[in-house]
Design a protein around this motif. Structure first.
Motif, short mmCIF file in Angstrom:
data_model
loop_
_atom_site.label_atom_id
_atom_site.label_comp_id
_atom_site.label_asym_id
_atom_site.label_seq_id
_atom_site.Cartn_x
_atom_site.Cartn_y
_atom_site.Cartn_z
N PRO A 1 5.25 38.05 49.33
CA PRO A 1 3.91 38.26 49.21
C PRO A 1 3.42 37.70 48.01
O PRO A 1 2.05 36.93 47.94
CB PRO A 1 3.68 39.84 49.32
CG PRO A 1 4.80 40.28 49.91
CD PRO A 1 5.77 39.52 49.42
N TYR B 1 6.84 40.39 53.98
CA TYR B 1 6.13 41.64 53.42
C TYR B 1 7.39 42.53 52.93
O TYR B 1 7.11 43.44 52.00
CB TYR B 1 5.43 42.36 54.40
CG TYR B 1 5.89 42.73 55.78
CD1 TYR B 1 6.56 43.73 55.85
CD2 TYR B 1 5.69 41.92 56.80
CE1 TYR B 1 7.21 43.89 57.05
CE2 TYR B 1 6.11 42.11 58.03
CZ TYR B 1 7.09 43.19 57.91
OH TYR B 1 7.29 43.50 59.50
N LEU B 2 8.76 42.49 53.36
CA LEU B 2 9.52 43.16 52.86
C LEU B 2 10.18 42.61 51.35
O LEU B 2 11.10 43.18 51.15
CB LEU B 2 10.67 43.52 53.89
CG LEU B 2 10.30 44.30 54.97
CD1 LEU B 2 11.43 44.34 56.02
CD2 LEU B 2 9.97 45.86 54.33
N GLN C 1 -0.13 42.01 47.75
CA GLN C 1 0.20 42.93 48.78
C GLN C 1 -1.27 43.13 49.68
O GLN C 1 -1.04 43.21 50.99
CB GLN C 1 0.26 44.42 48.04
CG GLN C 1 1.35 44.33 47.14
CD GLN C 1 2.79 44.59 47.85
OE1 GLN C 1 2.89 45.44 48.65
NE2 GLN C 1 3.74 43.80 47.69
N ALA D 1 -1.26 40.00 52.09
CA ALA D 1 0.23 40.41 53.17
C ALA D 1 -0.31 41.27 54.06
O ALA D 1 -0.38 41.13 55.19
CB ALA D 1 1.14 40.84 52.38
#
Lengths: 320, 526
Positions: free
Chosen positions: B229, B288-289, B488, B491
C-alpha cells in the motif's frame, strides 16, 4: 468484628492464598483508576498525572466531534451484539453435547481438541487463518481444484465480521464450555433416573433437566458478556484486519489504539475514549443484571427480587 | 501423620502465595529501566543501551565488525531490537514512561519532539557539544532542519540523521522513491521497450503484456506488479498528483489558501489508474496484506515483473546478491531500473530539502560518561576513516588500500550484511551517503542510480514544492487528528466495490469535518 477476625484466623490458609489476588487487583485494577483523571486533564509527562492542568470536558468534546469515534462505537456494539447472538450459545450447546456422549474417552479427546485453540494467541491463530484463507491458501486451493474461482476472503468487508465470529467460536468455545460442563456435573443424577423411569428420551432430559439446571450459570455468563459489549477482542481484530477491511474493522479498541499510537501522543484524549468505553460497559452490565433479575434470575450481584423474600418465607412456613 | 499433612498444606499454601506475590513484583517496573548506564566488567568498559530497528543476532554481535567498535570505544552494547511494525508505539511507551535506552533511533515528528523537549523527556545536549564533537556537528548541520529545531527548542534534543553529508546524488537533492525495478528479460520477451523512464500507463501496458504472455511460465504464481500500500501510494498516486505528497497532505494554493491534497481531482485520476491495475489483475491481488515485503517476491520468489526498488545503489546491489543466491540469476541480465513518471510525463516528487531520515535521541537519565562515549563513537563514524569502516568493514579483511584507494576484497556473492548482519554502529550518517561512492557496490549500479536521480530532476522540470516550514512547525490537536495513513486509506478505496468516484467523494466528505478544522487553523495562522 472480633467474630470476623476469628473467622479469618480460622481460615487463614485460604485468606493467605487469596492475598496475591487481592494485591493484584489493588495494584493493577484499583490503583490505575487514579489515572482516569487524565481524561479531564491536559497531560504533561513532566508534571505527571496529578500535576497536569485540568481541561474540563475538552477531551470529551473533541472525542464526540470525531466522526470516526462515533462510528467505532456503533460498530463495536453491532459486532459484539452479533457475537453475543452467534457465539454465546455455542459453548452451551457444546457442553450439552459433550454431556450426551456415552464414551467417556471419546468425550475427553473431543474436549481436548475443542479446548486446545484457546491456548494459542491471536497472533498465531490469525497467522493460521490468513494462511488458510489467502488466495494461495488451502481453501482457495481446494476451490480451484474443484473448478471454482478464487474467493477473496481476507480482503472482503462482507466476510470480515463472519470471519471474526467463526474464528472466535473456533478459538474459545471449547474453553467456555468448561464452565457449563462443571455446572452440569453438579446436577443431581436422581433427576435423570426419575425421568428415565417416566420414559423421557435423552433429548427430553437434556431440554427439561440439564438446560434448566444450568440456566443460572448461563445467565451469569450472559450478564458478564453484556458487560463487555463495548470491548472488542483487540488482538483478534488487530491481527485479522488489513487495509482492505479497515472500514469495518475499526472498533473502539482499534480507534483508541490508533489515536494513542499512530498519531501524535495525546494520552488525555485516549484516556477519555477509554473512560467512555468503561462507563458504557458498566451501564450495560448493570442493565443486564437488572434485566436478569426482572426475568426471575438471581443476577450477578445476587440480592432478592421484589416480593421474592415474602414468597420464600411463605414456602418455608408451609414446609414447616 | 495428620500434623505433618497439616504442616505441609500450610507450607504449600504459603509457598504458593509467596511465589505469586514475587511473580507480580517481578512484573512491575520496580525502577528498572532500559537505560542501563552501568559499568561493564572492566573498570572503563561502559554498558550502553541502544534501541534500534535492526535485528542483530548473538552470533553477529560476536563478529569482528561489532567487536572492533566495542574494543575501540571500550563499550558493551545492551541492544534493544525494535520491530518496524511497533516502532512508533514502543518508542512512545519508552519515552513517556522514562524507560528510554541510552540512545535510540526514533521516527521524528515535530509535534512529539516539541512536547518531549518541553517536558524534559529527552536528553538536552551540553551547550558546547559541537566544539567537543566537531565531526558529528558537521554531519548534524548537513540537515537544515536540525538547526531549525535547535533554535525552536533552545538547544539540541534531537539529532536528525542526515541522508547525505559528504556525497549527494544530485544538487538539489531529490527523494529516493520513484525508482522501479522491472524484469528486463521478460520485457524483451514480450517486445516491451527498455527505457529510463516510464509513465504509469506504460507500466500498466507492460503488466498487461506480461499477464497475457507469461514469459516466465509462472502460471497462477505470476504477479505483474507488486507494490505494497505504501509503494502503491508513491507509484500510482504521488507520481501522478503533485498534491499527493508523502511529507504532508496539505499545500498552499497560489491564492494563499491552504488545501487538502487528497481532495484534489488529480488524486482521483491517479486512484483510477491504481484501481485499474487492481481490477485488471495486474497488481498483486493481495497487495493490501503486504508490509514492506513486496520486494521479496521480486528477487527471492522471482514471480514479479515490476516492483518499487528505491533509488539507492545499495538496494540495487541487494537485488544482485539476492537474485544470485535465491534464483541463481545474474541480475545484470534480468533487471532494469527506471523512474516512474506521471502520465503527463513529469516527475512529481518533492526535493529532499530536509535531508534526513529518522533521528537519534538520548535518555534524559543517561550518565555523562555514557553520553560522552556514544558521542565519541558517533564523532568517529562521521570521519572519513569511520565512514569507510562503517560501510566497507574491517581493513585487510573486507577491504584494502590499493594505489591509495579503498578497494573491496569481499567475494562477489557476499555482502557486509550477510557477513556481519546489521551494522548498527553506523548509527548517524545514513548509508545512502557513502553508497554514492562505496567501492563495495558495483560502480555501474552507483552510476545508474545517480543518473536516475538526475533524470528525476530533468523530468521534474522545476515543478518542485519547497518544504512548508509553517506547516511543519504547526502544533495543534486539529493537526494530530488529520494524521491519516494515506497508503492504507487509498488501498481501502481501491478494493471497495462500486464506483471509485462515488467512494472517493464519500471518503473526502467523511474526513472533511476534521480536515476543515485544520485548514481553518492554517489559513487563519499563515
Amino acid at each position: 468484628m472480633r467474630r470476623l477476625g476469628k473467622e479469618i484466623w480460622k481460615n487463614r490458609a485460604l485468606y493467605i492464598m487469596l492475598l496475591p489476588g487481592l494485591v493484584w487487583f489493588f495494584i493493577f485494577a484499583y490503583m490505575p483508576m487514579g489515572g482516569l483523571t487524565l481524561a479531564f486533564k491536559d497531560f504533561n509527562a513532566s508534571l505527571g498525572i496529578w500535576g497536569s492542568p485540568w481541561s474540563g470536558l475538552d477531551n470529551f468534546r473533541d472525542l464526540f466531534h470525531d466522526p470516526a469515534f462515533l462510528r467505532s462505537v456503533w460498530r463495536t456494539l453491532a459486532i459484539n451484539i452479533g457475537k453475543l447472538i452467534v457465539s454465546f450459545p455455542v459453548p452451551v450447546a457444546l457442553a450439552l453435547l459433550f454431556n450426551e456422549l456415552r464414551m467417556r474417552r471419546y468425550s475427553k479427546a473431543l474436549q481436548t481438541v475443542f479446548t486446545f485453540p484457546n491456548f494459542l494467541s491471536w497472533v498465531i491463530t490469525s497467522g493460521i487463518i490468513i494462511n488458510i484463507l489467502s488466495n494461495s491458501g488451502l481453501v482457495n486451493g481446494l476451490l480451484q481444484t474443484m473448478g471454482f474461482d478464487i474467493v477473496n476472503f481476507l480482503g472482503s468487508e462482507k466476510m470480515f465480521i463472519p470471519m471474526l465470529y467463526l474464528s472466535e467460536i473456533w478459538k474459545t468455545s471449547g474453553w467456555s464450555a468448561i464452565i457449563y460442563m462443571a455446572s452440569i456435573s453438579g446436577i443431581d443424577a436422581e433427576q435423570y433416573e426419575a425421568a428415565q423411569l417416566d420414559g423421557a428420551s435423552r433429548f427430553q432430559m437434556m431440554m427439561h433437566i440439564t438446560l434448566p439446571s444450568i440456566a443460572p450459570t448461563i445467565i451469569v455468563m450472559f450478564i458478564l458478556a453484556s458487560g463487555n459489549l463495548m470491548t472488542s477482542s483487540f488482538d483478534q481484530v488487530f491481527n485479522l484486519s488489513n487495509a482492505a477491511t479497515k472500514n469495518v474493522a475499526e472498533v473502539l479498541d482499534m480507534y483508541i489504539y490508533r489515536i494513542t499510537f499512530q498519531s501524535s501522543t495525546d494520552f488525555s484524549f485516549s484516556t477519555a475514549a477509554s473512560l467512555f468505553r468503561s462507563v458504557v460497559n458498566m451501564i450495560l452490565l448493570l442493565a443486564a443484571d437488572w434485566g436478569a433479575k426482572r426475568m426471575g434470575g438471581t443476577g450477578l450481584f445476587g440480592g432478592v427480587q421484589k416480593g421474592e423474600g415474602k414468597r420464600e418465607k411463605r414456602k418455608a412456613r408451609k414446609a414447616a | 501423620m495428620k500434623g505433618y499433612r497439616k504442616w505441609t498444606k500450610r507450607a504449600v499454601s504459603l509457598g504458593l502465595a509467596a511465589l505469586m506475590t514475587l511473580s507480580m513484583a517481578g512484573c512491575s517496573n520496580g525502577g528498572g529501566s532500559n537505560g542501563g548506564s552501568s559499568s561493564g566488567g572492566d573498570d572503563d568498559t561502559l554498558t550502553i543501551s541502544f534501541g534500534a530497528l535492526d535485528n542483530v543476532t548473538k552470533e553477529q554481535w560476536e563478529t569482528d565488525f561489532h567487536q572492533f567498535f566495542m574494543d575501540k570505544f571500550n563499550i558493551k552494547w545492551d541492544f534493544n531490537y525494535v520491530e518496524w511494525a511497533s516502532w512508533d508505539e514502543k518508542m512512545r511507551v519508552w519515552i513517556n514512561s522514562g524507560d528510554l535506552p541510552d540512545v535510540s533511533i526514533w521516527n521524528y515528528n515535530y509535534t512529539d519532539a516539541k512536547n518531549y523537549a518541553e517536558q524534559g523527556l529527552l536528553y538536552k545536549f551540553p551547550d558546547d557539544w559541537k566544539e567537543r564533537w566537531p565531526n558529528a556537528a558537521m554531519a548534524y548541520e548537513a540537515s537544515p532542519l536540525n538547526t531549525q529545531l535547535e533554535e525552536r527548542f533552545g538547544g539540541t534534543y534531537v539529532m536528525l540523521r542526515p541522508t547525505y553529508v559528504y556525497h549527494a546524488q544530485t544538487d538539489p537533492m531529490v527523494n529516493q522513491i520513484g525508482v522501479i525495478g522491472i524484469r528486463k528479460d521478460w520485457a524483451e520477451a514480450v517486445g516491451f521497450e527498455i527505457k529510463d523512464a516510464y509513465t504509469v500507463d506504460e507500466i500498466l501496458e507492460f503488466a498487461r503484456l506480461i499477464k497475457e504472455q507469461d514469459p516466465g511460465n509462472l502460471g497462477s504464481s505470476l504477479i505483474p506488479i507488486c507494490f505494497d500500500p505504501a509503494n502503491s501510494l508513491t507509484c500510482f498516486v504521488s507520481s501522478n498528483s503533485r498534491h499527493s505528497r508523502i511529507e504532508t497532505a496539505f499545500y498552499k494554493e497560489e491564492n494563499g489558501e491552504y488545501q487538502w491534497g487528497p481532495a484534489d481531482e488529480s488524486v482521483l485520476e491517479a486512484l483510477k489508474l491504481y484501481q485499474q491495475a487492481y481490477r485488471e489483475g495486474l497488481l498483486d491481488p493481495e497487495f493490501y496484506l503486504l508490509n514492506d515485503n513486496d520486494k521479496d517476491k521480486f528477487y527471492i520468489n522471482g514471480t514479479v515483473a515490476v516492483y518499487h526498488m528505491g533509488g539507492v545503489a545499495e538496494f540495487r546491489q541487494t537485488v544482485d546478491t539476492e537474485m544470485r543466491n535465491n534464483l541463481q540469476l545474474n541480475s545484470d541480465d534480468v533487471v532494469h531500473e527506471a523512474i516512474l513518471l506521471g502520465n503527463d510525463e513529469k516527475y512529481h516528487n518533492i526535493i529532499l530539502g530536509s535531508n534526513y531520515w529518522s533521528s537519534l535521541i538520548f535518555s534524559p537519565n543517561i550518565s555523562d560518561e555514557n553520553f560522552e562515549r556514544i558521542m565519541d563513537l558517533i564523532d568517529w563514524t562521521c570521519t572519513e576513516a569511520g565512514q569507510i569502516v562503517c560501510n566497507m568493514g574491517i581493513e585487510g579483511v573486507d577491504w584494502e588500500y590499493q594505489d591509495g584507494e579503498a578497494v573491496s576484497i569481499l567475494p562477489e556473492d557476499t555482502s557486509l550484511l550477510d557477513k556481519y548482519g546489521p551494522r548498527v554502529e553506523s548509527m548517524y550518517i545514513l548509508e545512502d551517503d557513502f553508497a554514492v561512492v562505496n567501492p563495495s557496490i558495483k560502480e555501474e549500479y552507483r552510476n545508474r542510480m545517480n543518473s536516475l536521480a538526475q533524470l528525476k530532476l530533468d523530468y521534474g522540470q522545476g515543478e518542485y514544492d519547497d518544504i512548508d516550514w509553517n506547516q511543519e512547525f504547526h502544533v495543534s490537536r486539529a493537526k494530530d487528528r488529520v494524521q491519516f495513513d494515506y497508503g492504507q486509506e487509498y488501498a481501502n478505496l481501491i478494493v471497495q466495490e462500486g464506483d471509485l468516484e462515488t467512494n472517493w467523494k464519500a471518503w473526502v466528505d467523511e474526513k472533511m469535518p476534521l480536515v476543515q478544522e485544520y485548514l481553518d487553523e492554517l489559513n487563519s495562522s499563515y
